[in-house]
Design a protein around this motif. Structure first.
Motif, PDB file in Angstrom:
ATOM      1  N   TYR A   9       0.843  -1.209   0.000  1.00 48.63           N
ATOM      2  CA  TYR A   9       0.000   0.000   0.000  1.00 48.63           C
ATOM      3  C   TYR A   9       0.874   1.254   0.000  1.00 48.63           C
ATOM      4  CZ  TYR A   9      -3.067   3.669   1.714  1.00 48.63           C
ATOM      5  OH  TYR A   9      -3.745   4.856   1.862  1.00 48.63           O
ATOM      6  N   ASP A  10       1.884   1.279   0.868  1.00 52.33           N
ATOM      7  CA  ASP A  10       2.786   2.439   0.939  1.00 52.33           C
ATOM      8  C   ASP A  10       3.497   2.669  -0.392  1.00 52.33           C
ATOM      9  OD1 ASP A  10       2.154   3.033   3.555  1.00 52.33           O
ATOM     10  OD2 ASP A  10       3.968   2.124   4.401  1.00 52.33           O
ATOM     11  N   THR A  11       3.923   1.591  -1.019  1.00 51.97           N
ATOM     12  CA  THR A  11       4.628   1.692  -2.301  1.00 51.97           C
ATOM     13  C   THR A  11       3.717   2.241  -3.391  1.00 51.97           C
ATOM     14  OG1 THR A  11       6.062  -0.148  -1.682  1.00 51.97           O
ATOM     15  CG2 THR A  11       5.962   0.410  -4.020  1.00 51.97           C
ATOM     16  N   VAL A  12       2.508   1.701  -3.488  1.00 52.52           N
ATOM     17  CA  VAL A  12       1.559   2.164  -4.503  1.00 52.52           C
ATOM     18  C   VAL A  12       1.165   3.611  -4.242  1.00 52.52           C
ATOM     19  CG1 VAL A  12      -0.775   1.838  -5.430  1.00 52.52           C
ATOM     20  CG2 VAL A  12       0.709  -0.133  -5.065  1.00 52.52           C
ATOM     21  N   LYS A  13       0.910   3.953  -2.976  1.00 47.52           N
ATOM     22  CA  LYS A  13       0.527   5.330  -2.630  1.00 47.52           C
ATOM     23  C   LYS A  13       1.657   6.299  -2.996  1.00 47.52           C
ATOM     24  CE  LYS A  13      -1.641   8.049   1.014  1.00 47.52           C
ATOM     25  NZ  LYS A  13      -0.888   9.262   1.170  1.00 47.52           N
TER      26      LYS A  13
END
Length: 150
Positions: A9-13
């Motif tokens: 999630y952090d990477t995509v965000k």
């Protein structure tokens, strides 16, 4: 498993933040240039206001916005000296704030990784010591240009 999904999630965000900030900076560059020129003419130099704010993990970063206020006058005997923020705020600065155009340079903060498009607004450093443990959780994520408004 949850740690892996949180990392994903952090990477995509972060990837979405980079793409959005880069595109917005490119598309809005004529407006940013015009606003910078107007700030220079209406308020003077420097064009950008810079201030340290706590970010992710409480680490300090420099937030940048268009200036909206005249500088504090240094000379004590100056009749035109202005001291309060209300007196220093210009009519053009009031317009920039009311339209949130003063916030546009924060897209650079997003691009370099200090901020996110969406997240809790970065507050002043003097509030750090007053946070409850629950309020301090805001530093688990990058601060945002816009956040959840209640």
């Amino acid at each position: 498993m949850q740690k892996h999904s949180h990392r994903a999630y952090d990477t995509v965000k972060r990837l979405l933040d980079i793409v959005a900030a880069a595109l917005l900076l490119l598309l809005l560059s004529p407006i940013l240039f015009a606003l910078a020129l107007l700030v220079r003419v209406e308020i003077g130099s420097p064009i950008l206001f810079a201030q340290k704010r706590p970010g992710r993990s409480g680490s300090l970063f420099t937030i940048r916005k268009f200036r909206t206020m005249r500088p504090v006058t240094a000379s004590a005997g100056d009749i035109d000296a202005v001291s309060t923020d209300a007196e220093r705020l210009t009519s053009f600065g009031r317009f920039l704030r009311s339209t949130s155009l003063d916030e546009l340079p924060e897209l650079w903060n997003v691009l370099v990784g200090d901020m996110s498009i969406v997240g809790p607004r970065p507050l002043l450093t003097e509030y750090l010591e007053r946070y409850t443990p629950e309020q301090a959780r805001r530093h688990e994520v990058r601060p945002g240009i816009t956040g959840w408004h209640r």
